[in-house]
Design a protein around this motif. Structure first.
Motif, mmCIF file in Angstrom:
data_model
loop_
_atom_site.group_PDB
_atom_site.id
_atom_site.type_symbol
_atom_site.label_atom_id
_atom_site.label_comp_id
_atom_site.label_asym_id
_atom_site.label_seq_id
_atom_site.Cartn_x
_atom_site.Cartn_y
_atom_site.Cartn_z
ATOM 1 N N ILE A 403 9.564 7.871 17.514
ATOM 2 C CA ILE A 403 10.823 8.622 17.540
ATOM 3 C C ILE A 403 10.888 9.571 16.348
ATOM 4 O O ILE A 403 11.294 10.732 16.486
ATOM 5 C CB ILE A 403 12.013 7.648 17.536
ATOM 6 N N ARG A 404 10.452 9.107 15.195
ATOM 7 C CA ARG A 404 10.463 9.980 14.005
ATOM 8 C C ARG A 404 9.585 11.202 14.230
ATOM 9 O O ARG A 404 9.932 12.318 13.863
ATOM 10 C CB ARG A 404 9.937 9.231 12.796
ATOM 11 N N TYR A 405 8.440 10.954 14.853
ATOM 12 C CA TYR A 405 7.488 12.041 15.070
ATOM 13 C C TYR A 405 8.069 13.073 16.041
ATOM 14 O O TYR A 405 8.004 14.278 15.802
ATOM 15 C CB TYR A 405 6.198 11.421 15.606
ATOM 16 N N ILE A 406 8.691 12.567 17.112
ATOM 17 C CA ILE A 406 9.254 13.475 18.106
ATOM 18 C C ILE A 406 10.379 14.309 17.503
ATOM 19 O O ILE A 406 10.564 15.474 17.829
ATOM 20 C CB ILE A 406 9.769 12.670 19.314
ATOM 21 N N ARG A 407 11.141 13.673 16.600
ATOM 22 C CA ARG A 407 12.283 14.360 15.995
ATOM 23 C C ARG A 407 11.854 15.688 15.377
ATOM 24 O O ARG A 407 12.547 16.696 15.498
ATOM 25 C CB ARG A 407 12.872 13.452 14.930
ATOM 26 N N PHE A 408 10.681 15.720 14.744
ATOM 27 C CA PHE A 408 10.239 16.953 14.106
ATOM 28 C C PHE A 408 9.961 18.038 15.137
ATOM 29 O O PHE A 408 10.241 19.213 14.890
ATOM 30 C CB PHE A 408 8.991 16.686 13.262
ATOM 31 N N ILE A 409 9.444 17.642 16.279
ATOM 32 C CA ILE A 409 9.175 18.640 17.321
ATOM 33 C C ILE A 409 10.484 19.235 17.819
ATOM 34 O O ILE A 409 10.615 20.452 17.974
ATOM 35 C CB ILE A 409 8.409 17.981 18.489
ATOM 36 N N ILE A 410 11.473 18.349 18.045
ATOM 37 C CA ILE A 410 12.760 18.873 18.530
ATOM 38 C C ILE A 410 13.366 19.804 17.490
ATOM 39 O O ILE A 410 13.912 20.860 17.822
ATOM 40 C CB ILE A 410 13.727 17.723 18.858
ATOM 41 N N MET A 411 13.265 19.431 16.227
ATOM 42 C CA MET A 411 13.811 20.279 15.167
ATOM 43 C C MET A 411 13.167 21.648 15.182
ATOM 44 O O MET A 411 13.834 22.679 15.038
ATOM 45 C CB MET A 411 13.570 19.617 13.801
ATOM 46 N N PHE A 412 11.868 21.665 15.390
ATOM 47 C CA PHE A 412 11.141 22.933 15.399
ATOM 48 C C PHE A 412 11.664 23.847 16.513
ATOM 49 O O PHE A 412 11.968 25.023 16.290
ATOM 50 C CB PHE A 412 9.647 22.644 15.590
ATOM 51 N N PHE A 413 11.818 23.269 17.727
ATOM 52 C CA PHE A 413 12.280 24.107 18.835
ATOM 53 C C PHE A 413 13.756 24.462 18.696
ATOM 54 O O PHE A 413 14.168 25.532 19.133
ATOM 55 C CB PHE A 413 12.000 23.437 20.181
ATOM 56 N N ALA A 414 14.531 23.570 18.067
ATOM 57 C CA ALA A 414 15.941 23.895 17.841
ATOM 58 C C ALA A 414 16.058 25.097 16.935
ATOM 59 O O ALA A 414 16.968 25.916 17.070
ATOM 60 C CB ALA A 414 16.666 22.694 17.242
ATOM 61 N N SER A 415 15.137 25.235 15.991
ATOM 62 C CA SER A 415 15.234 26.370 15.081
ATOM 63 C C SER A 415 14.845 27.670 15.777
ATOM 64 O O SER A 415 15.212 28.740 15.317
ATOM 65 C CB SER A 415 14.360 26.145 13.864
ATOM 66 N N ILE A 416 14.095 27.579 16.868
ATOM 67 C CA ILE A 416 13.717 28.808 17.581
ATOM 68 C C ILE A 416 14.710 29.133 18.690
ATOM 69 O O ILE A 416 15.144 30.270 18.853
ATOM 70 C CB ILE A 416 12.308 28.673 18.200
ATOM 71 N N PHE A 417 15.090 28.102 19.478
ATOM 72 C CA PHE A 417 15.895 28.371 20.669
ATOM 73 C C PHE A 417 17.311 27.804 20.595
ATOM 74 O O PHE A 417 18.017 27.811 21.597
ATOM 75 C CB PHE A 417 15.201 27.799 21.910
#
Lengths: 484, 368
Positions: A403-417
Motif C-alpha cells: 500500500i505504501r508503494y502504491i501510494r507514491f504512484i497515485i501521488m505522482f499521477f495526482a500531481s499531473i492530472f
C-alpha cells in the motif's frame, strides 16, 4: 553397486570418509562389540544428543554380540531407541546422517541402523513479534519445522490434520510440509499446490517468501499472492476454512493459500471479541486503508488544481503557510513522505534503543524544523502523519508495504492530472485486483465477483452463530462448521 | 473454443447490459426530454424501456437460433463469405465508431469539469490505460470491474437525497400534460440512452448459462429504466422544465446546486463518481470492438498477434477520438449514433427473419 552397502566395514568406512572429507563436524567413531566385531558410529556433532548416546546406546552395544543385534528376519534391532530405521542404501544413510540421525555400520552386515537421537539447538517458542494481538494465543512459530508441526498438532487434535512432506532446495535439502485438514480442503486445490511446490527448482529457500515468489501465478504485481504469518492460531483458522499451509524448515513463517485481498485486512483478534465492537474496528481499518492510499494524493490534487474545494476558513491559513514554501505540492509531499519512509526502514534494522531516539529526531525535530525553515507547510505535516498512522492499521506487513508503494504512484499521477489522476489510479488498482488470482481463485472475491455469504464477513464481523458456513473462497468440501 | 477468461455468468450479463446502457445518454437526457415533452419525460422513458425490452427479447431469440455464435459467424452463415465479410466490417466500424465517440465524450466531460488546460491527447492516453488493461485480460474481468458501477449508481441516488428538500412536486404536475401523442412519438427518441443491449450479439457465446441470459438482460433493462426515471423525476422536480431546457448536463448542475456545510464545492466528488461509471461504458464498447476484431481475424488464441492488434487498435482509437472538431459536432455525431444502433438492431431483426430461410442450409452443414 556403489549405492548399496558392502559386507566389509572397511569398504563402508572408506565410502563414508570420502563423502565427508573436510567435514569436521561429522564424527566417525569405531568401537568393538562383545564378540570383537568392529562397528562404526557416524553422527553429526551438534545435532545429536551425545549424553543419550553415551549413556544408553553405547553401553547396550558393548554388551551385545554382533549376532544378537538383529532378529532372524533382520527386521528389528535390540537397542533402546524410540525411533530407528534400517537401510542398505548409501544415499539414504547419508541423508539420515545429515538430518542428524546416528548411523551404525556393523562389520559382516550389509545393512546399517539409523537411530534418531536428535537434539538440535533451537530457540524456545516465543511471543509473536510482528503480528501482535490482544486476546488470542501468545505464541509464534519458530525455525524448526518439527516444532511447528507439533504446535499445529497440539491445536488440532484430530487425525484429519495431515502433512504432505517433500524436500526442496537442491543444495540445502530443506524439508517442506503442506498442512491441510482432510475432509475440508478441496483435493483439487491441494493437488495444484503440491505440484507447484514440487516443481520448484532452486538451490535454497531462505524463507517462505521464496516459495511465494517462485509459484506466483502473476509475476507483474505489487500485491502478495499468498499470506505469510507467524501465528499458529491464524494458520489453524485458515486450515478450517479449507486453505492449506506451507511450512518450510528454517523459517518461523508459514504460507497460507489461497487468500483474497481482504484476508490481509483481517486480524485474528476480530473474532475473539464482541461482534459489534470488532465490526467497528474493521470499518476503521478499511477507512485507514483508504486514507493510507489516497490522502496525500488528494491533498496534492486539491492544492494544485482544485483549491476551490477547500473551505474558505481553511484556505487562508493554508495559503499563508504555502506562500513561504518554494516547492510545488508534489515535491513538498515527496520530501516528507520519503523522509518518513527512510525513517521507517531505518528503525527496522537498528537496535531498539537507537531506534527510539531516531524516531524522536525524525518525527519531532525534523518535522518542526522543516516547517520553520519554510521547506514544507504546516498542513502537509498533518497529512503525512495521518497517512503514516493509517498505514500502520493494515495488519499484514507485506500488504502494508504494498500500500505504501502504491501510494507514491497515485501521488505522482495526482500531481499531473489532479483528481482525475486519483480516480483513474483507483480504477486501475481495482482493475488490477480483479484480474489477480490466488491459486486459481479470484483475489478480490467476495466483492467482485460478489458472494453474499462471504461478503458479510468482510467489512463487518457478524455474530459467530451467523458464520456457520465456511467461506467459499477455497471451495471447501465440508461447507458447514459444526457437526450438524 | 474460447479461453476461460471470457466466460461470464448470468449475473455478469446483468452488469454487462447495465454498463453498456448507463453512461453517457443520461447526462443530457433530462434536458432533451424537457425540450420535447416538458415535465413528462419519465413517462416517455418507461415506454422506451418497454420497447427496449421487446428488442432485447428479439435479439436473444435471434441468437438462440445459432447457438454459440456471435454476429460475426452468423453473418458468414446467412450472407455467405463475401457479403458476410462486408457486414462484419460494418459491425466492426460501428463498434469502433461508438467507442471512439464515447471516449471523446468522456474526455470532453473531464476537460469541462476538472482539467481545462491538459492537452487532450495526453489525457485520452491516460484514461484509456485501465480500459485497454482490462480488455486485454478478457470479458470476465471487464464485468468484474463493472460491478463497481452498481455501487456507484446507488451512491448517485443517495446523493439525490441530499437535495430532496428542494424537490417540488408541482413541477411534475399535471401528469401527461404534453399529450399522449407527443409522448408516444418522443418515446422513440431516448433510444440513444438505452443502447448497449445490442452488444449482447457480440458476447453471446461467452455466457455460461444461456437459459438465464434473457432474464438477466431484462432485469438489467428494468434497472436502467428505474435509474433513468428516478434521475429524470428528481431533475425535473428540482429545476423545473423551463430551466432544464437550458442546461447541457443537468446532473452535474444538480451537483453544483448542493451546498455542503463545510466544504465549499462537493460537486467535484460527485462528478468523480461519474468517471468510473462512464469509464466502464467505454470499456464495454472497447472490449466488444477489440474482441470482435480478434474473432474477425481469427486470432483469438494467438497472444503475440493479439498484442500487436491491441496496440494498433488503441492508437487508432486515440487518434480517431480527436477527429470531431468541437462539442457541437460531437453532440450531433452522438445523436447519429442512436440512429445507427437502432439500424443495427433492425439489421439483427433481418438476420432473424433470414435465419428461417437459411435454416435448411444450416441443418445440412451440421449433418456434414
Amino acid at each position: 553397486m556403489q549405492n548399496l552397502l558392502s559386507m566389509k566395514l572397511e569398504d563402508n568406512f572408506s565410502i563414508i570418509n570420502d563423502k565427508f572429507l573436510e567435514c569436521p563436524d561429522i564424527k566417525r567413531q569405531r568401537i568393538l562389540l562383545k564378540d570383537a566385531c568392529p562397528i562404526l558410529i557416524v553422527y553429526v556433532e551438534g545435532l545429536t544428543d551425545i549424553d543419550l548416546l553415551q549413556r544408553d546406546i553405547i553401553p547396550k552395544l558393548l554388551e551385545l554380540k554382533s549376532t544378537e543385534l538383529f532378529d532372524e528376519n533382520m527386521q528389528t534391532v535390540r537397542l533402546p531407541a524410540a525411533s530407528l530405521s534400517l537401510s542398505n542404501e548409501i544415499d539414504t544413510l547419508i541423508t539420515d546422517i545429515l538430518n542428524g540421525k546416528t548411523v551404525i555400520f556393523i562389520n559382516g552386515f550389509d545393512i546399517a541402523i539409523s537411530l534418531s537421537v536428535i537434539k538440535v539447538e533451537k530457540r524456545s517458542i516465543s511471543e509473536p513479534t510482528i503480528e501482535k494481538n490482544v486476546k488470542g494465543a501468545q505464541e509464534a512459530f519458530i525455525e524448526s519445522i518439527n516444532t511447528n508441526i507439533s504446535i499445529l498438532r497440539r491445536k488440532v487434535k484430530n487425525d484429519r490434520l495431515k502433512f504432505r512432506t517433500l524436500n526442496l532446495g537442491d543444495v540445502t535439502n530443506q524439508s517442506v510440509a503442506i498442512a491441510y485438514i482432510e475432509g475440508i480442503i478441496n483435493p483439487e486445490i491441494l493437488e495444484t499446490m503440491y505440484q507447484k511446490v514440487k516443481n520448484i527448482d532452486y538451490d535454497a529457500l531462505h524463507g517462505v517468501g521464496y516459495i511465494e515468489q517462485l509459484i506466483a501465478d502473476n509475476q507483474i504485481t505489487p500485491f502478495p499472492h499468498y499470506m505469510s504469518t507467524e501465528r499458529p492460531d491464524k494458520v489453524v483458522a485458515c486450515l478450517l476454512e479449507g486453505q492449506l499451509a506451507i511450512l518450510v524448515d528454517g523459517t518461523p513463517f508459514v504460507l497460507l493459500a489461497p487468500v483474497t485481498f481482504f484476508s490481509f485486512m483481517h486480524a485474528p483478534d476480530d473474532y475473539t471479541g464482541n461482534w459489534m465492537v470488532q465490526s467497528l474496528n474493521r470499518l476503521l481499518r478499511f477507512f485507514g486503508l483508504l486514507i493510507a492510499l489516497f490522502l496525500p494524493a488528494l491533498y496534492i490534487a486539491v492544492v494544485s488544481y482544485h483549491y476551490y474545494m477547500i473551505p474558505l476558513n481553511l484556505l487562508i491559513p493554508l495559503a499563508e503557510s504555502r506562500a513561504r514554501v518554494p516547492f510545488p505540492p508534489i515535491i513538498e509531499v515527496l520530501i516528507l513522505e520519503t523522509t518518513l519512509e527512510m525513517l521507517r526502514e531505518a528503525t527496522i534494522r537498528l537496535p531498539t534503543f537507537i531506534a527510539a531516539s531516531v524516531g524522536v529526531v525524525g518525527g519531532l525535530i525534523i518535522g518542526q524544523a522543516a516547517v520553520d525553515a519554510g521547506i514544507v507547510s504546516n498542513i502537509i505535516i498533518i497529512v503525512v502523519a495521518i497517512t503514516a498512522i493509517a498505514s500502520f492499521l493494515i495488519p499484514n506487513y507485506d500488504m502494508a508495504l504494498t500500500i505504501r508503494y502504491i501510494r507514491f504512484i497515485i501521488m505522482f499521477f495526482a500531481s499531473i492530472f489532479g483528481i482525475i489522476g486519483v480516480v483513474i489510479c483507483g480504477v486501475f488498482i481495482i482493475a488490477h485486483l480483479v484480474i489477480l488470482e490466488s491459486l486459481g481463485e479470484p483475489y478480490f472475491k467476495p466483492m467482485f465477483p460478489f458472494n453474499r455469504n462471504d461478503f458479510k464477513d468482510i467489512l463487518l464481523r457478524p455474530q459467530l452463530k451467523k458464520l456457520k458456513k465456511r467461506p467459499s473462497l477455497a471451495k471447501p468440501i465440508d461447507k458447514a462448521r459444526g457437526k450438524e | 473454443m474460447h479461453s476461460k477468461a471470457n466466460e461470464i455468468s448470468p449475473g455478469q450479463v446483468f452488469i454487462f447490459v447495465v454498463s453498456g446502457q448507463i453512461g453517457f445518454g443520461i447526462l443530457s437526457m433530462a434536458s432533451t426530454l424537457a425540450e420535447d415533452v416538458g415535465h413528462d419525460g419519465w413517462i416517455a422513458i418507461i415506454l422506451a424501456g418497454m420497447i427496449t425490452a421487446l428488442l432485447i427479447c428479439l435479439i436473444v431469440a435471434t441468437l438462440k437460433r445459432f447457438d454459440n455464435l456471435t454476429i460475426i459467424e452468423i453473418n458468414n452463415i446467412i450472407f455467405g463469405k463475401y457479403l458476410g465479410w462486408f457486414f462484419n466490417v460494418l459491425a466492426i466500424v460501428y463498434l469502433t465508431y461508438a467507442s471512439v465517440l464515447m471516449l471523446r465524450h468522456f474526455n470532453d466531460i473531464i476537460r469541462m469539469s476538472a482539467l481545462r488546460l491538459t492537452p487532450p491527447l495526453v489525457l485520452t492516453s491516460f484514461i484509456i490505460i485501465p480500459i485497454v488493461y482490462l480488455s486485454w485480460y478478457g470479458l470476465k474481468y471487464v464485468c468484474r470491474y463493472s460491478s463497481i458501477k452498481i455501487i456507484l449508481l446507488v451512491l448517485v441516488v443517495l446523493y439525490y437525497m441530499l437535495v430532496i428538500k428542494y424537490f417540488r412536486f408541482t413541477f411534475l404536475q399535471p401528469i401527461g400534460a404534453a399529450g399522449i401523442e407527443k409522448i408516444l412519438k418522443v418515446s422513440f427518441s431516448p433510444f440513444t440512452s438505452f443502447i448497449g443491449y445490442e452488444l449482447l450479439t457480440f458476447v453471446y457465446p461467452y455466457v455460461r448459462d444461456k437459459k438465464k441470459l434473457l432474464r438477466s438482460a431484462l432485469y438489467a433493462n428494468a434497472f436502467t429504466v428505474a435509474f433513468y426515471v428516478i434521475t429524470v423525476v428528481v431533475l425535473t422536480g428540482f429545476f423545473g422544465e423551463v430551466m432544464l431546457q437550458q442546461l447541457i448536463y443537468p446532473i452535474f448542475s444538480l451537483a453544483r446546486a448542493y451546498r455542503a456545510p463545510i466544504f465549499e464545492r462537493l460537486d467535484l466528488f460527485f462528478i468523480s463518481l461519474w468517471f468510473p461509471i462512464m469509464l466502464s461504458t467505454v470499456m464495454i464498447y472497447y472490449f466488444c470492438a477489440y474482441n470482435t476484431l480478434k474473432r474477425f481475424f481469427n486470432i483469438e488464441n494467438d497472444k503475440p498477434k493479439s498484442k500487436i492488434l491491441i496496440w494498433c487498435f488503441t492508437i487508432m482509437v486515440i487518434l480517431l477520438s480527436r477527429l470531431p472538431k468541437d462539442m457541437i459536432q460531437l453532440r450531433s455525431l452522438f445523436d447519429q449514433l442512436g440512429f445507427v444502433s437502432t439500424g443495427y438492431v433492425g439489421y439483427v431483426f433481418l438476420c432473424y427473419i433470414l435465419s428461417f430461410i437459411k435454416k435448411g442450409d444450416k441443418k445440412n452443414e451440421k449433418a456434414t
